[in-house]
Structure formats: structure tokens, C-alpha cells
Design a protein around this motif. Structure first.
Motif, PDB file in Angstrom:
ATOM      1  N   GLN A 109       0.838  -1.197   0.000  1.00 58.09           N
ATOM      2  CA  GLN A 109       0.000   0.000   0.000  1.00 58.09           C
ATOM      3  C   GLN A 109       0.877   1.252   0.000  1.00 58.09           C
ATOM      4  O   GLN A 109       1.939   1.287   0.614  1.00 58.09           O
ATOM      5  CB  GLN A 109      -0.916   0.028   1.223  1.00 58.09           C
ATOM      6  CG  GLN A 109      -1.936  -1.096   1.268  1.00 58.09           C
ATOM      7  CD  GLN A 109      -2.814  -1.181   0.044  1.00 58.09           C
ATOM      8  OE1 GLN A 109      -2.926  -2.245  -0.573  1.00 58.09           O
ATOM      9  NE2 GLN A 109      -3.432  -0.073  -0.329  1.00 58.09           N
ATOM     10  N   SER A 110       0.422   2.272  -0.675  1.00 58.37           N
ATOM     11  CA  SER A 110       1.102   3.565  -0.677  1.00 58.37           C
ATOM     12  C   SER A 110       0.811   4.305   0.631  1.00 58.37           C
ATOM     13  O   SER A 110      -0.334   4.338   1.079  1.00 58.37           O
ATOM     14  CB  SER A 110       0.611   4.397  -1.867  1.00 58.37           C
ATOM     15  OG  SER A 110       0.966   5.747  -1.722  1.00 58.37           O
ATOM     16  N   ARG A 111       1.829   4.891   1.226  1.00 62.41           N
ATOM     17  CA  ARG A 111       1.596   5.718   2.417  1.00 62.41           C
ATOM     18  C   ARG A 111       0.965   7.056   2.032  1.00 62.41           C
ATOM     19  O   ARG A 111       0.120   7.591   2.745  1.00 62.41           O
ATOM     20  CB  ARG A 111       2.913   5.968   3.158  1.00 62.41           C
ATOM     21  CG  ARG A 111       3.472   4.752   3.854  1.00 62.41           C
ATOM     22  CD  ARG A 111       4.672   5.088   4.723  1.00 62.41           C
ATOM     23  NE  ARG A 111       5.293   3.879   5.235  1.00 62.41           N
ATOM     24  CZ  ARG A 111       4.876   3.226   6.327  1.00 62.41           C
ATOM     25  NH1 ARG A 111       3.833   3.668   6.999  1.00 62.41           N
ATOM     26  NH2 ARG A 111       5.496   2.137   6.730  1.00 62.41           N
ATOM     27  N   GLU A 113      -0.879   7.674  -0.674  1.00 62.77           N
ATOM     28  CA  GLU A 113      -2.225   7.473  -1.222  1.00 62.77           C
ATOM     29  C   GLU A 113      -2.681   6.062  -0.855  1.00 62.77           C
ATOM     30  O   GLU A 113      -2.599   5.148  -1.681  1.00 62.77           O
ATOM     31  CB  GLU A 113      -2.200   7.667  -2.729  1.00 62.77           C
ATOM     32  CG  GLU A 113      -1.720   9.055  -3.164  1.00 62.77           C
ATOM     33  CD  GLU A 113      -1.296   9.082  -4.628  1.00 62.77           C
ATOM     34  OE1 GLU A 113      -2.185   9.271  -5.469  1.00 62.77           O
ATOM     35  OE2 GLU A 113      -0.090   8.902  -4.908  1.00 62.77           O
ATOM     36  N   ARG A 118       1.690   0.921  -4.208  1.00 72.77           N
ATOM     37  CA  ARG A 118       2.823   1.829  -4.419  1.00 72.77           C
ATOM     38  C   ARG A 118       3.119   2.048  -5.897  1.00 72.77           C
ATOM     39  O   ARG A 118       3.414   3.172  -6.319  1.00 72.77           O
ATOM     40  CB  ARG A 118       4.078   1.308  -3.705  1.00 72.77           C
ATOM     41  CG  ARG A 118       4.011   1.374  -2.190  1.00 72.77           C
ATOM     42  CD  ARG A 118       5.313   0.962  -1.523  1.00 72.77           C
ATOM     43  NE  ARG A 118       6.322   2.008  -1.650  1.00 72.77           N
ATOM     44  CZ  ARG A 118       7.406   1.924  -2.395  1.00 72.77           C
ATOM     45  NH1 ARG A 118       7.633   0.839  -3.140  1.00 72.77           N
ATOM     46  NH2 ARG A 118       8.274   2.910  -2.434  1.00 72.77           N
ATOM     47  N   SER A 121       1.039   4.708  -7.464  1.00 72.67           N
ATOM     48  CA  SER A 121       1.015   6.005  -6.789  1.00 72.67           C
ATOM     49  C   SER A 121       2.242   6.846  -7.106  1.00 72.67           C
ATOM     50  O   SER A 121       3.160   6.412  -7.810  1.00 72.67           O
ATOM     51  CB  SER A 121       0.943   5.799  -5.271  1.00 72.67           C
ATOM     52  OG  SER A 121       2.217   5.396  -4.774  1.00 72.67           O
ATOM     53  N   GLU A 123       4.543   7.456  -5.142  1.00 78.77           N
ATOM     54  CA  GLU A 123       5.718   6.919  -4.449  1.00 78.77           C
ATOM     55  C   GLU A 123       6.649   6.173  -5.400  1.00 78.77           C
ATOM     56  O   GLU A 123       7.838   6.050  -5.146  1.00 78.77           O
ATOM     57  CB  GLU A 123       5.294   5.954  -3.329  1.00 78.77           C
ATOM     58  CG  GLU A 123       4.802   6.647  -2.078  1.00 78.77           C
ATOM     59  CD  GLU A 123       4.420   5.632  -1.019  1.00 78.77           C
ATOM     60  OE1 GLU A 123       5.173   4.651  -0.830  1.00 78.77           O
ATOM     61  OE2 GLU A 123       3.375   5.810  -0.377  1.00 78.77           O
ATOM     62  N   SER A 124       6.076   5.631  -6.450  1.00 78.29           N
ATOM     63  CA  SER A 124       6.870   4.807  -7.368  1.00 78.29           C
ATOM     64  C   SER A 124       7.735   5.681  -8.268  1.00 78.29           C
ATOM     65  O   SER A 124       7.256   6.634  -8.878  1.00 78.29           O
ATOM     66  CB  SER A 124       5.964   3.938  -8.221  1.00 78.29           C
ATOM     67  OG  SER A 124       6.726   3.194  -9.148  1.00 78.29           O
TER      68      SER A 124
END
Length: 207
Positions: A109-111, A113, A118, A121, A123-124
Motif C-alpha cells: 500500500q502507498s503511504r 495514497e 505503491r 502512486s 511513491e513509485s
């Protein structure tokens, strides 16, 4: 314990094979190229030549197993998403519940979003998502399978050395985690066969 190890010729899988044989487990491997196996001779090692894309090969390999460890990668193919249903079917056929696999941090999971994974989102940092999409398909199949699954999700994975000290977190990558070595990933993955922790969850791992 009797284990079926898939992906035994790969970077993580070869280390898991070493751990399992050193601890006296009986290991069956299903490999396309047996000559690539790190361990050629061991009384507790059963080597079958075959392919996870062939249901009969998977059924033959899984007979008698107590648990399955899969380090199958994506390597530019759809072997992971196409082979996972055969593994699930064979496990159900033989009444085997426990499977531990190695995925990627992209399916955590993305922190930023939390409703996204991940890889979906901000984050990637990766522009190409094909590998993560393959792992996502395998995750979805396991999630729906009713099996006792755990997916170990390493971030950047250099060969490195076994440090023995790292952070893990269910469903998320440990904060500011940037890498984890192949040997430490293998050691943690292998340790889960003796644990009920992280059952039916993804586990982020990083230093």
C-alpha cells in the motif's frame, strides 16, 4: 518438513534452497534448467524438470509437500500470473494450505495514497510497471484463494551480504526503506515456514 520450492535457480530461491537443506528439510524443486541448480547432490533434494505453466508438472511436484515457497519472478514474461492458478489448483487438490511467495514493494500500500498500491502512486519512481502488474495479478489470485499465503515484498534488491538486521511491516514498506539484500530477503522468507506471523498479508522488508 517437506517443501516445494519454485524458482530455486533464481537469486533468492537459491539461498532459500541452501537454508532448507542445511536444516534437514526435504525439498522438491521444479525447474526448467536443472543444470543451473546450486546444489546438484543432496539426499534431501528431489529435482524435477518441468514448468509451472504445465498443470501436470505442478501436480507431480507438489505431491507430499507440507508447504510451498515460490520465488518465481517476472523476467519479461507472464509466467507468474499464468503459473499461479496452477499452483493454487494443485495446492487445493492436495489439501496444502501454506504458501510463501516473493513479490515486490510495488504491490504494498502507498503511504501517500493509501487507497493505491505503491506502483500505482506517486511513491513509485519506476516508469515501467509491467513487473509490478504481474505481481499484482498473483497477489489478487492468492488473496482470493482461501490459502494461508504470505507475500514478502522487498524493495531494491542488490545481491549484497546477509546482515541479519532489517525492518519488516505488514502491507507497507518500512518508512524510508530503500534496499534489502538478496540473502536477507531469502533468510526472512525462509523463516516464515516456521511462523504463523503475517498470515494472509503482504510484508514489506528493507533496512
Amino acid at each position: 518438513m517437506k517443501l516445494l520450492l519454485l524458482g530455486a535457480t533464481g537469486r533468492v530461491g537459491s539461498h532459500i534452497l541452501t537454508h532448507a537443506l542445511q536444516d534437514g528439510h526435504h525439498v522438491t524443486t521444479l525447474v526448467r534448467s536443472p543444470e543451473k541448480l546450486a546444489h546438484k547432490q543432496d539426499d534431501n533434494l528431489r529435482v524435477l524438470t518441468g514448468n509451472v505453466l504445465h498443470p501436470a508438472d505442478v501436480l507431480q511436484a507438489i505431491k507430499g509437500a507440507d508447504a510451498v515457497i515460490s520465488t518465481l519472478g517476472t523476467d519479461g514474461s507472464t509466467t507468474l500470473s499464468e503459473g499461479t492458478p496452477h499452483i493454487i489448483h494443485a495446492m487445493n487438490h492436495e489439501g496444502i494450505k501454506r504458501i510463501i511467495t516473493v513479490g515486490t514493494a510495488g504491490i504494498l500500500q502507498s503511504r501517500a495514497e493509501p487507497e493505491l498500491l505503491r506502483y500505482q502512486s506517486s511513491e513509485s519512481k519506476r516508469k515501467l510497471t509491467r513487473a509490478a502488474e504481474e505481481h499484482h495479478k498473483a497477489f489478487t489470485l492468492l488473496e482470493q484463494s482461501g490459502l494461508d499465503w504470505t507475500i514478502v515484498c522487498p524493495t531494491y534488491l542488490p545481491d549484497g551480504e546477509q546482515v541479519g538486521s532489517y525492518r519488516v511491516e505488514a502491507d507497507f514498506l518500512p518508512e524510508n526503506g530503500t534496499e534489502i539484500s538478496v540473502p536477507d530477503t531469502a533468510a526472512f522468507t525462509y523463516s516464515l515456514i516456521a511462523s504463523e506471523q503475517y498470515m494472509r498479508s503482504r510484508v514489506g522488508i528493507a533496512y
